[in-house]
Design a protein around this motif. Structure first.
Motif, PDB file in Angstrom:
ATOM      1  N   ILE A   1       2.924  15.012   9.389  1.00 51.60           N
ATOM      2  CA  ILE A   1       3.352  13.615   9.186  1.00 51.60           C
ATOM      3  C   ILE A   1       3.102  13.162   7.749  1.00 51.60           C
ATOM      4  N   ASN A   2       1.994  13.609   7.170  1.00 56.28           N
ATOM      5  CA  ASN A   2       1.602  13.177   5.825  1.00 56.28           C
ATOM      6  C   ASN A   2       2.044  14.120   4.715  1.00 56.28           C
ATOM      7  N   GLY A   3       2.724  15.199   5.067  1.00 58.73           N
ATOM      8  CA  GLY A   3       3.089  16.218   4.085  1.00 58.73           C
ATOM      9  C   GLY A   3       4.382  15.943   3.347  1.00 58.73           C
ATOM     10  N   THR A   4       4.530  16.622   2.220  1.00 59.38           N
ATOM     11  CA  THR A   4       5.786  16.591   1.471  1.00 59.38           C
ATOM     12  C   THR A   4       6.854  17.313   2.284  1.00 59.38           C
ATOM     13  N   GLN A   5       8.080  17.233   1.832  1.00 55.84           N
ATOM     14  CA  GLN A   5       9.172  17.914   2.534  1.00 55.84           C
ATOM     15  C   GLN A   5       8.923  19.421   2.609  1.00 55.84           C
ATOM     16  N   THR A   6       8.379  20.012   1.564  1.00 52.07           N
ATOM     17  CA  THR A   6       8.075  21.447   1.561  1.00 52.07           C
ATOM     18  C   THR A   6       7.006  21.779   2.601  1.00 52.07           C
TER      19      THR A   6
ATOM     20  N   ILE B   1       0.855  -1.191   0.000  1.00 58.83           N
ATOM     21  CA  ILE B   1       0.000   0.000   0.000  1.00 58.83           C
ATOM     22  C   ILE B   1       0.887   1.236   0.000  1.00 58.83           C
ATOM     23  N   GLU B   2       0.703   2.051  -1.013  1.00 56.94           N
ATOM     24  CA  GLU B   2       1.500   3.258  -1.154  1.00 56.94           C
ATOM     25  C   GLU B   2       0.876   4.383  -0.339  1.00 56.94           C
ATOM     26  N   LYS B   3       1.698   5.033   0.446  1.00 61.84           N
ATOM     27  CA  LYS B   3       1.232   6.143   1.273  1.00 61.84           C
ATOM     28  C   LYS B   3       1.092   7.400   0.407  1.00 61.84           C
ATOM     29  N   LYS B   4      -0.034   8.051   0.510  1.00 52.69           N
ATOM     30  CA  LYS B   4      -0.280   9.277  -0.239  1.00 52.69           C
ATOM     31  C   LYS B   4       0.336  10.450   0.521  1.00 52.69           C
ATOM     32  N   VAL B   5       1.212  11.169  -0.124  1.00 45.56           N
ATOM     33  CA  VAL B   5       1.880  12.317   0.483  1.00 45.56           C
ATOM     34  C   VAL B   5       1.140  13.584   0.057  1.00 45.56           C
ATOM     35  N   ILE B   6       0.947  14.480   1.005  1.00 48.33           N
ATOM     36  CA  ILE B   6       0.148  15.682   0.757  1.00 48.33           C
ATOM     37  C   ILE B   6       1.062  16.858   0.409  1.00 48.33           C
ATOM     38  N   ASN B   7       0.831  17.439  -0.772  1.00 42.74           N
ATOM     39  CA  ASN B   7       1.588  18.630  -1.178  1.00 42.74           C
ATOM     40  C   ASN B   7       0.859  19.893  -0.691  1.00 42.74           C
ATOM     41  N   GLU B   8       1.370  21.062  -1.056  1.00 43.14           N
ATOM     42  CA  GLU B   8       0.772  22.319  -0.582  1.00 43.14           C
ATOM     43  C   GLU B   8      -0.694  22.454  -0.994  1.00 43.14           C
ATOM     44  N   ASP B   9      -1.021  22.075  -2.228  1.00 42.09           N
ATOM     45  CA  ASP B   9      -2.410  22.180  -2.683  1.00 42.09           C
ATOM     46  C   ASP B   9      -3.323  21.259  -1.877  1.00 42.09           C
ATOM     47  N   GLY B  10      -2.865  20.044  -1.648  1.00 40.67           N
ATOM     48  CA  GLY B  10      -3.640  19.111  -0.836  1.00 40.67           C
ATOM     49  C   GLY B  10      -3.753  19.589   0.601  1.00 40.67           C
ATOM     50  N   ALA B  11      -2.676  20.173   1.110  1.00 37.19           N
ATOM     51  CA  ALA B  11      -2.689  20.689   2.479  1.00 37.19           C
ATOM     52  C   ALA B  11      -3.700  21.826   2.613  1.00 37.19           C
ATOM     53  N   ILE B  12      -3.775  22.670   1.596  1.00 35.11           N
ATOM     54  CA  ILE B  12      -4.761  23.769   1.601  1.00 35.11           C
ATOM     55  C   ILE B  12      -6.168  23.189   1.709  1.00 35.11           C
ATOM     56  N   GLU B  13      -6.441  22.134   0.951  1.00 32.49           N
ATOM     57  CA  GLU B  13      -7.774  21.519   0.994  1.00 32.49           C
ATOM     58  C   GLU B  13      -8.085  20.990   2.394  1.00 32.49           C
ATOM     59  N   HIS B  14      -7.092  20.396   3.029  1.00 34.28           N
ATOM     60  CA  HIS B  14      -7.291  19.906   4.395  1.00 34.28           C
ATOM     61  C   HIS B  14      -7.491  21.074   5.367  1.00 34.28           C
ATOM     62  N   LEU B  15      -6.743  22.147   5.184  1.00 33.36           N
ATOM     63  CA  LEU B  15      -6.889  23.314   6.074  1.00 33.36           C
ATOM     64  C   LEU B  15      -8.292  23.912   5.980  1.00 33.36           C
ATOM     65  N   LYS B  16      -8.852  23.910   4.775  1.00 33.98           N
ATOM     66  CA  LYS B  16     -10.224  24.428   4.609  1.00 33.98           C
ATOM     67  C   LYS B  16     -11.205  23.615   5.450  1.00 33.98           C
ATOM     68  N   VAL B  17     -10.977  22.300   5.527  1.00 29.70           N
ATOM     69  CA  VAL B  17     -11.856  21.436   6.315  1.00 29.70           C
ATOM     70  C   VAL B  17     -11.550  21.571   7.804  1.00 29.70           C
TER      71      VAL B  17
END
Length: 132
Positions: free
Chosen positions: A73-78, A4-20
């Motif tokens: 924990i789930n974010g990209t290095q950036t 199972i490949e872990k999905k890493v969250i980039n800045e755009d994905g992080a923004i979507e999570h922050l909205k929630v």
């Protein structure tokens, strides 16, 4: 067994999570996202938490810190670097804004990764700025 490949969250994905995670900040986060300003969105969450601390809403702040820990924990290095350099760095101001008991509660429930980063930052600041 499948790998199972872990999905890493980039800045755009992080923004979507922050909205929630922060529905009261959704409009501000959307505006900052439109400007590709992920760091600004993190700063908006920090400002929000400072306001919550002024209202002594420690439990809500604890929950928000845990959500940011999940993103870290789930974010990209950036994403991780921005969270370390803005969000975790803001803990010094959180500490100044709270009494000892409140700070101990925040620190106790803080993700261990954030505790380690914060302690390292404080030690580096002491070395660089001769603060004791």
């Amino acid at each position: 067994m499948k790998n199972i490949e872990k999905k890493v969250i980039n800045e755009d994905g992080a923004i979507e999570h922050l909205k929630v995670f922060y529905p009261t900040l959704q409009q501000e986060i959307v505006q900052l996202s439109a400007q590709n300003n992920f760091a600004g969105a993190i700063q908006a969450t920090i400002n929000h938490m400072k306001n919550l601390l002024q209202e002594s809403k420690i439990n809500i702040v604890n929950h928000n810190i845990k959500m940011m820990g999940w993103l870290y924990i789930n974010g990209t290095q950036t994403v991780k670097q921005i969270i370390e350099n803005l969000f975790v760095r803001s803990f010094t101001s959180f500490k100044k804004q709270t009494d000892t008991h409140q700070w101990n509660i925040l620190y106790q429930y803080m993700p261990v990764s954030f505790q380690r980063i914060y302690v390292k930052q404080v030690k580096m600041d002491e070395i660089l700025f001769n603060r004791h």
